[in-house]
Design a protein around this motif. Sequence first.
Motif, short mmCIF file in Angstrom:
data_model
loop_
_atom_site.label_atom_id
_atom_site.label_comp_id
_atom_site.label_asym_id
_atom_site.label_seq_id
_atom_site.Cartn_x
_atom_site.Cartn_y
_atom_site.Cartn_z
N SER A 281 39.95 -24.03 -47.84
CA SER A 281 40.01 -23.15 -49.00
C SER A 281 41.08 -23.62 -49.99
O SER A 281 40.84 -23.71 -51.20
CB SER A 281 40.30 -21.72 -48.54
OG SER A 281 40.36 -20.86 -49.64
N MET A 282 42.26 -23.96 -49.48
CA MET A 282 43.35 -24.42 -50.35
C MET A 282 43.01 -25.76 -51.01
O MET A 282 43.30 -25.98 -52.19
CB MET A 282 44.65 -24.52 -49.56
CG MET A 282 45.22 -23.16 -49.19
SD MET A 282 46.81 -23.28 -48.37
CE MET A 282 46.30 -23.29 -46.66
N ILE A 283 42.38 -26.64 -50.26
CA ILE A 283 42.00 -27.95 -50.80
C ILE A 283 40.96 -27.78 -51.91
O ILE A 283 41.06 -28.40 -52.97
CB ILE A 283 41.47 -28.87 -49.67
CG1 ILE A 283 42.61 -29.23 -48.71
CG2 ILE A 283 40.79 -30.11 -50.24
CD1 ILE A 283 42.14 -29.77 -47.37
N ARG A 284 39.99 -26.94 -51.67
CA ARG A 284 38.96 -26.71 -52.69
C ARG A 284 39.57 -26.08 -53.94
O ARG A 284 39.23 -26.46 -55.06
CB ARG A 284 37.84 -25.83 -52.13
CG ARG A 284 37.04 -26.57 -51.05
CD ARG A 284 35.76 -25.88 -50.68
NE ARG A 284 34.83 -26.05 -51.80
CZ ARG A 284 34.04 -25.08 -52.25
NH1 ARG A 284 34.06 -23.89 -51.71
NH2 ARG A 284 33.22 -25.31 -53.25
N ASP A 285 40.51 -25.15 -53.76
CA ASP A 285 41.16 -24.51 -54.90
C ASP A 285 42.00 -25.51 -55.71
O ASP A 285 42.09 -25.41 -56.93
CB ASP A 285 42.05 -23.36 -54.45
CG ASP A 285 41.27 -22.15 -53.96
OD1 ASP A 285 40.04 -22.09 -54.17
OD2 ASP A 285 41.90 -21.27 -53.33
N SER A 286 42.59 -26.48 -55.02
CA SER A 286 43.45 -27.46 -55.70
C SER A 286 42.66 -28.50 -56.48
O SER A 286 43.22 -29.18 -57.33
CB SER A 286 44.35 -28.18 -54.68
OG SER A 286 43.61 -29.14 -53.95
N LYS A 287 41.37 -28.65 -56.16
CA LYS A 287 40.49 -29.63 -56.79
C LYS A 287 40.93 -31.08 -56.56
O LYS A 287 40.56 -31.98 -57.30
CB LYS A 287 40.35 -29.34 -58.28
CG LYS A 287 39.89 -27.91 -58.57
CD LYS A 287 39.02 -27.82 -59.75
CE LYS A 287 38.62 -26.40 -60.08
NZ LYS A 287 37.87 -25.71 -59.09
N VAL A 288 41.72 -31.30 -55.51
CA VAL A 288 42.21 -32.65 -55.20
C VAL A 288 41.06 -33.63 -54.97
O VAL A 288 41.19 -34.81 -55.28
CB VAL A 288 43.18 -32.61 -54.01
CG1 VAL A 288 42.48 -32.31 -52.70
CG2 VAL A 288 43.96 -33.90 -53.89
N LEU A 289 39.95 -33.16 -54.46
CA LEU A 289 38.81 -34.04 -54.20
C LEU A 289 38.02 -34.34 -55.48
O LEU A 289 37.19 -35.24 -55.49
CB LEU A 289 37.88 -33.44 -53.15
CG LEU A 289 38.51 -33.28 -51.76
CD1 LEU A 289 37.54 -32.59 -50.82
CD2 LEU A 289 38.96 -34.61 -51.21
N GLU A 290 38.29 -33.60 -56.52
CA GLU A 290 37.62 -33.83 -57.79
C GLU A 290 38.42 -34.74 -58.71
O GLU A 290 37.86 -35.39 -59.59
CB GLU A 290 37.33 -32.50 -58.49
CG GLU A 290 36.37 -31.63 -57.71
CD GLU A 290 36.29 -30.20 -58.22
OE1 GLU A 290 36.67 -29.96 -59.39
OE2 GLU A 290 35.87 -29.32 -57.46
N ILE A 291 39.73 -34.80 -58.49
CA ILE A 291 40.58 -35.58 -59.40
C ILE A 291 41.02 -36.91 -58.78
O ILE A 291 41.73 -37.67 -59.44
CB ILE A 291 41.81 -34.78 -59.87
CG1 ILE A 291 42.67 -34.34 -58.69
CG2 ILE A 291 41.39 -33.58 -60.69
CD1 ILE A 291 43.97 -33.65 -59.08
N ASN A 292 40.59 -37.19 -57.56
CA ASN A 292 40.92 -38.45 -56.88
C ASN A 292 39.66 -39.10 -56.36
O ASN A 292 38.73 -38.41 -55.94
CB ASN A 292 41.86 -38.21 -55.70
CG ASN A 292 43.25 -37.82 -56.12
OD1 ASN A 292 44.04 -38.67 -56.50
ND2 ASN A 292 43.55 -36.53 -56.08
N THR A 293 39.65 -40.41 -56.36
CA THR A 293 38.55 -41.14 -55.74
C THR A 293 38.91 -41.40 -54.28
O THR A 293 40.07 -41.27 -53.88
CB THR A 293 38.33 -42.49 -56.45
OG1 THR A 293 39.49 -43.32 -56.25
CG2 THR A 293 38.05 -42.32 -57.93
N ALA A 294 37.93 -41.80 -53.51
CA ALA A 294 38.18 -42.12 -52.10
C ALA A 294 39.22 -43.24 -51.95
O ALA A 294 40.16 -43.09 -51.17
CB ALA A 294 36.87 -42.47 -51.40
N PRO A 295 39.10 -44.35 -52.71
CA PRO A 295 40.13 -45.39 -52.58
C PRO A 295 41.53 -44.92 -53.00
O PRO A 295 42.52 -45.32 -52.40
CB PRO A 295 39.63 -46.51 -53.49
CG PRO A 295 38.15 -46.31 -53.56
CD PRO A 295 37.97 -44.83 -53.52
N GLN A 296 41.60 -44.06 -54.01
CA GLN A 296 42.90 -43.52 -54.41
C GLN A 296 43.52 -42.70 -53.29
O GLN A 296 44.71 -42.83 -53.00
CB GLN A 296 42.77 -42.64 -55.66
CG GLN A 296 42.53 -43.39 -56.94
CD GLN A 296 42.20 -42.46 -58.10
OE1 GLN A 296 41.61 -41.40 -57.93
NE2 GLN A 296 42.58 -42.90 -59.30
#
Length: 121
Positions: free
Chosen positions: A44-59
Amino acid sequence: DLSAYYREATDDDVTAFCESAVLAVDDPATVLSSADSWIRAKISMIRDSKVLEINTAPQLQDKAKKFNLKYSVTKKDGQDYLVLPSNKKELKDFLRFLDESFFESSLTGARFVANSKKRLG
């Protein structure tokens, strides 16, 4: 009341997390069945932070190396995906990383794992 700070991901949230554009998940049903309250809160916290939307897998893989965390990246149809660990302990460490619970001191450069945190500003 901690509901503003602590929310568990629903089954739909866990499924959406597994379908992230940067994650490769072998078996979303296994993630869903092993998702205890701690895992659900982190998702839930990860989804709220949008970290997966603003970073690529290699990043993300590169940033994890700073903390001696080794996460695999796989390629499918020309797209890079960060492989979600299947082992529950490794999954929890992975979720800690995505939730920004690993950090480096700005004063000494020492690296830490936080068990709680509060966002400033």
